[in-house]
Design an enzyme around this catalytic site. Structure first.
Site, PDB file in Angstrom:
ATOM      1  N   LYS A   1       0.854  -1.193   0.000  1.00 46.58           N
ATOM      2  CA  LYS A   1       0.000   0.000   0.000  1.00 46.58           C
ATOM      3  C   LYS A   1       0.884   1.235   0.000  1.00 46.58           C
ATOM      4  O   LYS A   1       1.871   1.295   0.740  1.00 46.58           O
ATOM      5  CB  LYS A   1      -0.851  -0.017   1.281  1.00 46.58           C
ATOM      6  CG  LYS A   1      -2.092   0.833   1.215  1.00 46.58           C
ATOM      7  CD  LYS A   1      -3.185   0.163   0.416  1.00 46.58           C
ATOM      8  CE  LYS A   1      -4.566   0.686   0.727  1.00 46.58           C
ATOM      9  NZ  LYS A   1      -5.583   0.002  -0.118  1.00 46.58           N
TER      10      LYS A   1
ATOM     11  N   THR B   1      -4.371  -5.137   1.284  1.00 46.75           N
ATOM     12  CA  THR B   1      -3.631  -3.881   1.463  1.00 46.75           C
ATOM     13  C   THR B   1      -4.454  -2.886   2.283  1.00 46.75           C
ATOM     14  O   THR B   1      -3.903  -2.037   2.968  1.00 46.75           O
ATOM     15  CB  THR B   1      -3.210  -3.255   0.114  1.00 46.75           C
ATOM     16  OG1 THR B   1      -4.369  -2.842  -0.594  1.00 46.75           O
ATOM     17  CG2 THR B   1      -2.390  -4.232  -0.714  1.00 46.75           C
ATOM     18  N   ASP B   2      -5.768  -3.042   2.235  1.00 50.45           N
ATOM     19  CA  ASP B   2      -6.615  -2.199   3.084  1.00 50.45           C
ATOM     20  C   ASP B   2      -6.330  -2.472   4.562  1.00 50.45           C
ATOM     21  O   ASP B   2      -6.294  -1.553   5.380  1.00 50.45           O
ATOM     22  CB  ASP B   2      -8.091  -2.451   2.750  1.00 50.45           C
ATOM     23  CG  ASP B   2      -8.993  -1.462   3.456  1.00 50.45           C
ATOM     24  OD1 ASP B   2      -8.889  -0.260   3.156  1.00 50.45           O
ATOM     25  OD2 ASP B   2      -9.769  -1.881   4.342  1.00 50.45           O
TER      26      ASP B   2
ATOM     27  N   ARG C   1      25.768  33.507 -13.215  1.00 50.54           N
ATOM     28  CA  ARG C   1      24.351  33.233 -13.482  1.00 50.54           C
ATOM     29  C   ARG C   1      23.577  33.167 -12.172  1.00 50.54           C
ATOM     30  O   ARG C   1      24.151  32.924 -11.100  1.00 50.54           O
ATOM     31  CB  ARG C   1      24.189  31.932 -14.271  1.00 50.54           C
ATOM     32  CG  ARG C   1      24.670  30.684 -13.558  1.00 50.54           C
ATOM     33  CD  ARG C   1      24.377  29.411 -14.372  1.00 50.54           C
ATOM     34  NE  ARG C   1      24.962  28.241 -13.726  1.00 50.54           N
ATOM     35  CZ  ARG C   1      24.773  27.002 -14.114  1.00 50.54           C
ATOM     36  NH1 ARG C   1      24.012  26.729 -15.171  1.00 50.54           N
ATOM     37  NH2 ARG C   1      25.326  25.988 -13.485  1.00 50.54           N
TER      38      ARG C   1
ATOM     39  N   ILE D   1      26.404  22.746 -11.173  1.00 47.02           N
ATOM     40  CA  ILE D   1      25.678  22.028 -10.117  1.00 47.02           C
ATOM     41  C   ILE D   1      26.511  20.825  -9.671  1.00 47.02           C
ATOM     42  O   ILE D   1      26.530  20.469  -8.491  1.00 47.02           O
ATOM     43  CB  ILE D   1      24.281  21.610 -10.619  1.00 47.02           C
ATOM     44  CG1 ILE D   1      23.459  22.856 -10.956  1.00 47.02           C
ATOM     45  CG2 ILE D   1      23.565  20.767  -9.583  1.00 47.02           C
ATOM     46  CD1 ILE D   1      22.131  22.574 -11.624  1.00 47.02           C
TER      47      ILE D   1
HETATM   48  O1  LIG Z   1      25.400  23.226 -13.617  1.00 47.17           O
HETATM   49  C1  LIG Z   1      25.203  22.852 -14.780  1.00 47.17           C
HETATM   50  N1  LIG Z   1      25.706  21.650 -15.195  1.00 47.17           N
HETATM   51  C2  LIG Z   1      25.537  21.173 -16.465  1.00 47.17           C
HETATM   52  O2  LIG Z   1      26.011  20.061 -16.812  1.00 47.17           O
HETATM   53  C3  LIG Z   1      24.819  21.998 -17.368  1.00 47.17           C
HETATM   54  N2  LIG Z   1      24.468  21.855 -18.676  1.00 47.17           N
HETATM   55  C4  LIG Z   1      23.771  22.957 -19.031  1.00 47.17           C
HETATM   56  O3  LIG Z   1      23.286  23.148 -20.174  1.00 47.17           O
HETATM   57  N3  LIG Z   1      23.671  23.815 -17.980  1.00 47.17           N
HETATM   58  C5  LIG Z   1      24.315  23.233 -16.935  1.00 47.17           C
HETATM   59  N4  LIG Z   1      24.514  23.635 -15.645  1.00 47.17           N
END
Ligand SMILES: O=c1[nH]c(=O)c2[nH]c(=O)[nH]c2[nH]1
Length: 323
Positions: free
Chosen positions: A17, A77-78, A205, A253
């Site tokens: 569930k 599951t109830d 950015r 990132i």
């Molecule tokens: O932090 C980022 N990683 C990427 O791999 C990526 N690729 C992208 O187009 N923008 C970003 N930004």
């Protein structure tokens, strides 16, 4: 982690569930946590503990229910939902993980035909609202909470019966749904430039990320929270993520999650592994050059969405200290 659909013998056969929402008031407060420099979180009263629970059970004795419609061993599951709701009143611990371990163990003790259970839950967050304290300041209300759709804790235990004992096969904790925007001091430069590249390099950015962080412990029992000094609360991990984001000028990132991971592993030596799933939700610039200073106008990005996945352990921390 084992594949969460396969039994230990490799076959996929389970049922259960999901979306069992349970709310428990006046659960045991979470106290005695270790403090870390990145967070003011030191515990919570658990006056209102909400969880969306998922229970998945396995056992060879369920095979006839698939093969020949024989339900003699099937726990509806109830009924599982009722079992979870009932036991929420018996739980005397203070963590989501502890609750899952408790319920999972009770399933295995109650129903012999269940050989293994995978219990998981997302915490349903409620924030205490500030109210006047009568001395000119504010204090958290003990009664009134705001329903929150902010990030929430995640827990998972996979338990098995072995020679009559209940053993932990797998455990995972996490915090999901973190969304953070840093308005400047992020770059994305130096990536492959070829005939498919249209994205301009950006030295500065506005970066908007979605982030889920998961972790496992060296000792999976530490996730229960019975020894609060060994417990890693989702709130502190969330706070580490935002502090590192604030501190570091990152080039992607990928770079950011690595820095967050190092800090988490540094603060919590009891963890075995940290895992990231991130999403790039960065807005697009509309106006910049004609505005003063760092001001920009931005808009939502179109789909598709970029993502990153990364796992780290203490060997990454050791590598770092060698450099
Ligand atoms: O932090 C980022 N990683 C990427 O791999 C990526 N690729 C992208 O187009 N923008 C970003 N930004």
């Amino acid at each position: 982690m084992t594949d969460d659909t396969q039994n230990t013998d490799g076959r996929t056969m389970n049922y259960g569930k999901k979306h069992v929402n349970v709310y428990r008031t006046y659960a045991t407060p979470l106290t005695g946590l270790r403090e870390i420099p990145e967070s003011t979180f030191t515990g919570k009263p658990n006056t209102l503990l909400g969880m969306e629970v998922r229970a998945q059970v396995e056992g060879e004795e369920f095979l006839p229910s698939f093969r020949s419609g024989d339900n003699s061993k099937v726990v509806a599951t109830d009924s599982m939902k009722n079992f979870i709701l009932h036991h929420a009143g018996e739980y005397d611990g203070a963590t989501v993980e502890g609750f899952l371990h408790y319920i999972g163990s009770e399933f295995l003790k109650t129903y012999d035909q269940m050989e293994a259970v995978r219990m998981s839950a997302d915490e349903l967050q409620f924030d205490q609202r500030p109210v006047p304290d009568g001395e000119g300041g504010f204090e958290p209300s003990e009664l009134v909470f705001r329903v929150s759709d902010n990030e929430s804790a995640y827990g998972e235990y996979y338990l098995k019966r072995e020679d009559g004992d209940i053993v932990i096969e797998d455990q995972r904790s996490g915090v999901t749904g973190i969304e953070l925007v840093k308005v400047k001091d992020n770059s994305f430069v130096g990536y492959v430039q070829d005939e498919y590249t249209t994205l301009p390099e950006r030295k500065n950015r506005t970066l908007y990320i979605g982030l889920d962080i998961f972790w496992t412990y060296d000792d999976p029992e530490a996730a229960l929270g019975d020894d609060p000094k060994e417990y890693v609360p989702a709130e502190q991990v969330r706070d580490i993520a935002q502090v590192v984001f604030d501190e570091k000028d990152v080039n992607s990132i990928q770079d950011l999650v690595y820095q967050i991971g190092l800090r988490i592993l540094e603060r919590f030596p009891q963890l075995a592994e940290v895992n990231f799933e991130s999403r790039n939700q960065t807005w697009l610039g509309v106006r910049k050059d004609d505005l003063d200073g760092d001001a920009k106008v931005l808009r939502e990005p179109p789909r598709p969405t970029g993502f990153q996945r990364f796992s780290m352990d203490h060997s990454d921390l050791n590598e770092e200290s060698k450099e």
